[in-house]
Design an enzyme around this catalytic site. Structure first.
Site, PDB file in Angstrom:
ATOM      1  N   SER A  82       3.542  10.243   5.845  1.00 24.31           N
ATOM      2  CA  SER A  82       4.606   9.302   5.496  1.00 24.31           C
ATOM      3  C   SER A  82       5.862  10.003   4.988  1.00 24.31           C
ATOM      4  O   SER A  82       6.981   9.578   5.293  1.00 24.31           O
ATOM      5  CB  SER A  82       4.095   8.313   4.442  1.00 24.31           C
ATOM      6  OG  SER A  82       3.003   7.577   4.937  1.00 24.31           O
ATOM      7  N   HIS A 134       7.249   9.468  -0.193  1.00 25.94           N
ATOM      8  CA  HIS A 134       8.243   8.788   0.649  1.00 25.94           C
ATOM      9  C   HIS A 134       9.661   9.167   0.217  1.00 25.94           C
ATOM     10  O   HIS A 134      10.510   9.522   1.039  1.00 25.94           O
ATOM     11  CB  HIS A 134       8.080   7.271   0.546  1.00 25.94           C
ATOM     12  CG  HIS A 134       6.770   6.770   1.057  1.00 25.94           C
ATOM     13  ND1 HIS A 134       6.356   5.462   0.918  1.00 25.94           N
ATOM     14  CD2 HIS A 134       5.752   7.406   1.711  1.00 25.94           C
ATOM     15  CE1 HIS A 134       5.177   5.311   1.457  1.00 25.94           C
ATOM     16  NE2 HIS A 134       4.779   6.475   1.941  1.00 25.94           N
TER      17      HIS A 134
END
Length: 227
Positions: A82, A134
């Site tokens: 991610s 992230h």
């Protein structure tokens, strides 16, 4: 098995986990979701800029996400691509900014991209989602986009065919050079500082007491704690 774990990275000198965790996933659904996202996000970038530049952005963004995650998350493990995927989103945003003059529907492109980024970051405040990876990946990719993805200004390629002695315009605009230099300095300094803090054993929360809200917001449905 190569997952990101603070104790292993810092106390057992297994810094390679900052890289290997990018290729590990928590299950088939996790893997499929990330790979589908990679297809949709990465195809356009790779077609326009080549796999080398996009591959570098992907890998370095994943590394940046792992570093920021390790600074804040100590008692859990983290896996997944991610952070690298968010790096591609960040690179898309900086590519739009640095090549602003060549786009026609600027406002629409910027708004749609910002909506996608905000929605995906908002998902990160759910429990068991590593939003620090992230955010770290996004910031790294955002800076790398200014470094690797500027396009030559209009007419530069055509002027290569002009006779010798004709004055050439610069390949890039002045603001593109400025963004390139500033982003490269910020990226190098930021990663160096973060790595020093990580291997010195610093806890990110000691320097940012409210940052726990970036990765989990408590509600009546769930609580946010180390477990």
């Amino acid at each position: 098995m190569g997952a990101l774990q603070w104790d292993s990275v810092v106390n057992h000198h297994q810094g390679w986990r900052l890289i290997t965790c990018i290729w590990l996933h928590a299950g088939v659904i996790h893997l499929a979701a990330n790979m589908l996202s990679l297809v949709f996000i990465g195809i356009r970038l790779e077609q326009q800029f080549g796999f080398v530049r996009i591959g570098i952005i992907y890998l370095v963004s994943g590394f940046g996400g792992s570093v920021l995650s390790s600074l804040f998350i100590r008692n859990n493990i983290s896996v997944g691509a991610s952070g690298a995927l968010f790096g591609l989103l960040g690179a898309m945003l900086s590519e739009l900014i640095t090549n602003w003059t060549i786009y026609t529907n600027k406002a629409a492109a910027l708004l749609s991209l910002l909506v996608i980024i905000v929605i995906n970051l908002a998902i990160g405040i759910l429990p068991h989602v590593d939003n620090f990876a992230h955010i770290g990946g996004f910031l790294t990719g955002f800076l790398l986009g200014f470094v690797f993805l500027p396009r030559p200004q209009y007419g530069w390629l055509e002027q290569q065919r002009l006779p010798s002695g004709v004055r050439f315009k610069s390949k890039y605009k002045a603001y593109q050079y400025a963004l390139w230099l500033i982003s490269l300095v910020l990226l190098i300094v930021g990663l160096l500082i973060a790595l020093v803090m990580l291997f010195r054993g610093d806890n990110g929360y000691d320097h940012c007491h409210w940052c726990h809200y970036l990765t989990c917001v408590p509600t009546s449905k769930w609580k946010c704690n180390d477990s």
